[in-house]
Write an enzyme that holds these catalytic residues in place. Structure first.
Site, PDB file in Angstrom:
ATOM      1  N   TYR A  92     -45.372   7.841 100.505  1.00  0.00           N
ATOM      2  CA  TYR A  92     -44.927   7.122  99.325  1.00  0.00           C
ATOM      3  C   TYR A  92     -46.145   6.852  98.465  1.00  0.00           C
ATOM      4  O   TYR A  92     -47.228   6.584  98.978  1.00  0.00           O
ATOM      5  CB  TYR A  92     -44.270   5.788  99.697  1.00  0.00           C
ATOM      6  CG  TYR A  92     -44.187   4.871  98.505  1.00  0.00           C
ATOM      7  CD1 TYR A  92     -43.144   4.995  97.608  1.00  0.00           C
ATOM      8  CD2 TYR A  92     -45.194   3.970  98.224  1.00  0.00           C
ATOM      9  CE1 TYR A  92     -43.100   4.218  96.465  1.00  0.00           C
ATOM     10  CE2 TYR A  92     -45.162   3.193  97.091  1.00  0.00           C
ATOM     11  CZ  TYR A  92     -44.105   3.320  96.206  1.00  0.00           C
ATOM     12  OH  TYR A  92     -44.076   2.564  95.074  1.00  0.00           O
ATOM     13  N   TRP A  94     -48.545   7.408  94.704  1.00  0.00           N
ATOM     14  CA  TRP A  94     -49.098   8.414  93.814  1.00  0.00           C
ATOM     15  C   TRP A  94     -49.846   9.483  94.621  1.00  0.00           C
ATOM     16  O   TRP A  94     -50.506   9.180  95.604  1.00  0.00           O
ATOM     17  CB  TRP A  94     -50.049   7.767  92.833  1.00  0.00           C
ATOM     18  CG  TRP A  94     -49.369   6.841  91.898  1.00  0.00           C
ATOM     19  CD1 TRP A  94     -48.967   5.564  92.154  1.00  0.00           C
ATOM     20  CD2 TRP A  94     -48.988   7.119  90.563  1.00  0.00           C
ATOM     21  NE1 TRP A  94     -48.368   5.024  91.059  1.00  0.00           N
ATOM     22  CE2 TRP A  94     -48.372   5.956  90.054  1.00  0.00           C
ATOM     23  CE3 TRP A  94     -49.123   8.229  89.743  1.00  0.00           C
ATOM     24  CZ2 TRP A  94     -47.891   5.882  88.757  1.00  0.00           C
ATOM     25  CZ3 TRP A  94     -48.645   8.149  88.456  1.00  0.00           C
ATOM     26  CH2 TRP A  94     -48.031   6.988  87.973  1.00  0.00           C
TER      27      TRP A  94
END
Length: 747
Positions: A92, A94
């Site tokens: 999860y 960026w």
């Protein structure tokens, strides 16, 4: 690259370049990079199983062949012995800006194809509360955030912008896939010069840029809902609300109005009631309500407000305020939830599809709200409430993480350490030795963006970019795709995972739908070879037409919203039917959740940093250059500091019952008294890893935040606020070791 050195320049068309990319040069060959595959010694010695040595063990280097053989056997053990529902694909956050090397897409495709699926997470840490609430009360989340009020509309049409939590430029400087033009500062400047009034409601003055020329209302943290209610109460009792819009476009107003007037609980939600809760004078609240009435008013509520206990309430109440003003759906007016939170928002959609990697089919139906990972690992079999359902936490044997750093974005990191100690095996793909990598059993070094070839772009920016590699991989680092392809071979699924394509063949394959979309519009459609040889291609965009909210305003019956009633739901029968005390059927004031006391007299605001994207490349030059004596910098009011004997530039210790961290301090008048601000993203760096609650010497505020959900409705992240004590640190200053590779020994 020039003469062996990396040079970074902003895109020539960008009017307000993002300096975060200046982290690349120092990061490219930094000592924090992972040079080769590693396996934790305790796992090698004892095999899979719970182990509290995670995070304080040493590592054994292994060849790629040996480590993938070992990991392949472990995946088969878990998949075949417990089923894919025992695997958590925790990735999860960026990752790469690329459309192909996006880590979450790669790992989810691998787990679906090679393992039959995995337990996934839903929603985000940034907006976990609103993502659940908005479909019940407004409709499609993207209709509100991406197809609604644009920056061009603000610049041209807004008369007054009331921004709860602000629109800080440090947030809108980034977007997944990149952004070619940062337009936010210029739009606010043009609006202000035209005469638009900006009003900032926040404990931090910096939450709007100077160009907005904003009035600052210093509001107590987590009291925004009370302030909004008091504004609406003034509008109602003075007859300034838009009755026609409320009757035509909303449901449940009469029920909420009785609550607002105090008919249901004996307490009118007026300005006098709100004053002691918010710290804003009643006369100022009344004057603000009168300024809004009859104007092209835009109500903005930032992500930060819903990243706290009862976080659903300000999001819901923001919509009610905008509806009472009757402005929803008008150009530059209404409700722009999270405008400025990220560069996706306030822009037009592209008119053709982007390259998108298929993740395959996940045969496991189980999931968790993303911020409940520690709860899941610590409490398998326990039930919890989420969005009207009673769900059960699965029993997870193996966690596989590629992309993202939970020791940045999760709360109560000492609790997270205990949670990761409970699993059989933790696998991490990483380019550097983050705290997450230091807790892993298998550490597989992956390339960074500069070392691989990809296509960059996002659905709300016209520039599609060929991302050609500029540097060779660091050490033995491999692309995630290459790692998963070789691992899939060990699970008998290489061909299914790769479909026989190399990286460049995948890029050409993924680019084709974009080319077809251009051709269908009668536009030039360059071949992949032509696209790859150039510096980028400007894609056509959809019109700035206000999306479904404007269409609904113009024709509520013919263009209903995607809510149960088809209208804006001030009162939601669906949510009311869930029976959740902490999120009933309409917005309510549930009390201030962050009350300072003698033990923890300050409210800590743990917001996003301005020198990096979350924790990414924290060791880069731009990020490191903003620190003081190697520590993250906190901000507090000079009068608060004087009361604690703290001076500008001191090292301070922030602490509460969950943990403690060190930070440098800057004193400023641009922060509310009683509030301390410490941005997230400094890599977790515990001084004594053997202690139950070690001191983070680097300044990670998530050793202090609470790991609880926003409510039983959404179970969102509550990491924005907590309460702390603070003192000057006068001891021997521990060294920063966050970027030093862990001890590696012989097999």
């Amino acid at each position: 690259m020039k003469d062996g050195e990396l040079q970074v320049r902003s895109h020539p068309g960008d009017p307000d370049p993002n300096e975060v990319i200046q982290n690349f040069p120092a990061a490219l060959r930094h000592r924090a990079r992972i040079a080769g595959p590693m396996v934790r010694r305790g796992w090698l010695e004892n095999g899979p199983g719970p182990d509290d040595r995670r995070g304080r063990d040493d590592y054994v280097p292994m060849s790629w062949t040996a480590v993938l053989d070992l990991l392949g056997k472990e995946l088969l053990r878990v998949r075949d012995g417990f089923g894919p529902g025992a695997i958590f694909g925790g990735s999860y956050g960026w990752a790469s800006a690329g459309r192909f090397h996006h880590a979450q897409s790669q790992i989810h495709r691998f787990l679906n194809v090679a393992c039959g699926g995995y337990v996934k997470s839903v929603n985000s840490y940034s907006s976990g509360s609103s993502q659940v609430l908005v479909p019940h009360i407004i409709g499609e989340y993207e209709d509100l955030t991406k197809r609604n009020v644009s920056w061009d509309q603000v610049a041209e049409h807004s008369d007054i912008v009331l921004a709860f939590g602000g629109m800080a430029l440090k947030n809108s400087m980034v977007a997944g896939g990149g952004v070619s033009k940062h337009v936010e500062r210029g739009a606010m400047q043009r609006a202000a010069e035209r005469g638009c009034a900006f009003v900032l409601v926040s404990p931090l003055r910096a939450d709007l840029p100077d160009e907005a020329q904003a009035q600052w209302i210093s509001c107590a943290p987590a009291s925004d809902t009370a302030l909004m209610m008091a504004i609406v109460h003034t509008l109602v009792v003075e007859g300034l609300h838009d009755r026609g819009f409320l009757e035509r476009c909303t449901v449940g107003w009469s029920i909420f109005e009785r609550y607002l007037r105090g008919e249901t609980d004996g307490q009118p939600k007026d300005a006098a009631w709100a004053e002691p809760l918010t710290g804003v004078a009643a006369a100022e609240i009344v004057a603000l309500a009168r300024r809004l009435a009859g104007k092209r008013a835009l109500i903005v509520v930032s992500h930060s407000l819903q990243r706290a206990e009862h976080g659903e309430q300000p999001v819901w109440m923001g919509m009610v305020l905008a509806a009472a003003l009757g402005q929803i759906g008008l150009p530059g007016g209404g409700y722009a939830y999270a405008l400025g939170a990220i560069a996706y928002y306030g822009r037009r959609f592209n008119a053709v599809p982007l390259p998108t990697l298929s993740q395959g089919r996940n045969c496991v139906r189980d999931f968790i709200p993303v911020a409940r990972v520690s709860d899941m690992l610590l409490n398998p079999g326990r039930t919890y409430r989420y969005n009207g359902e009673t769900r059960t936490y699965p029993e997870i044997k193996l966690v596989y993480w590629a992309g993202g750093n939970p020791f940045h974005h999760h709360q109560d990191l000492n609790r997270l350490r205990k949670a990761f100690a409970r699993v059989d095996t933790l696998v991490v793909h990483e380019l550097a030795w983050t705290a997450t990598a230091r807790h892993a059993d298998f550490v597989l070094p992956c390339t960074m963006t500069l070392e691989r070839e990809d296509i960059g772009g996002n659905s709300n920016d016209p520039l599609l970019v060929p991302m050609r590699s500029v540097a060779p991989p660091y050490g033995q680092a491999r692309d995630d795709y290459e790692i998963f392809a070789d691992l899939a071979e060990r699970l008998g699924a290489r061909e299914a995972f790769t479909e026989g394509r190399s990286v460049l063949e995948w890029l050409e394959h993924l680019y084709q739908p974009t080319r077809d979309g251009l051709a269908a519009l009668g536009l030039p459609a360059p071949s992949f070879a032509e696209f790859w040889a150039n510096e980028g291609y400007e894609l056509p965009q959809q019109p700035d037409d206000g999306g479904n909210l404007r269409a609904f305003r113009e024709d509520p019956e013919g263009r209903p919203l995607a809510t149960p009633s088809g209208k804006l739901e001030i009162y939601s029968e669906t949510i009311a039917s869930f029976g959740e005390a902490d999120c009933p059927g309409h917005p309510v004031w549930l009390g201030a959740p962050y009350q300072p006391d003698e033990t923890t007299p300050y409210v800590l605001v743990a917001n996003q940093p301005r020198t990096r994207l979350h924790s990414q490349l924290d060791f880069g030059g731009h990020s490191a250059g903003a620190k003081h004596r190697g520590r993250e910098v906190a901000r507090m009011h000079p009068e608060d500091a004087a009361a604690r004997g703290i001076q500008d530039g001191d090292i301070i210790r922030l602490f509460n019952s969950r943990g403690a961290c060190l930070a440098a301090v800057v004193l400023t008048q641009d922060i509310r008294r009683g509030v301390i601000q410490l941005p997230t993203g400094a890599w977790y760096d515990p001084a004594d890893r053997d202690e139950d609650k070690p001191l983070c010497v680097h300044g990670n505020p998530n050793v202090l935040t609470r790991d609880i959900g926003t409510s039983a409705l959404a179970q969102g992240c509550t990491g924005q606020l907590t309460t702390v004590q603070v003192e000057r640190f006068d001891g021997n200053l521990p060294p920063i070791q966050a970027y030093d590779p862990p001890v590696a020994g012989a097999t």
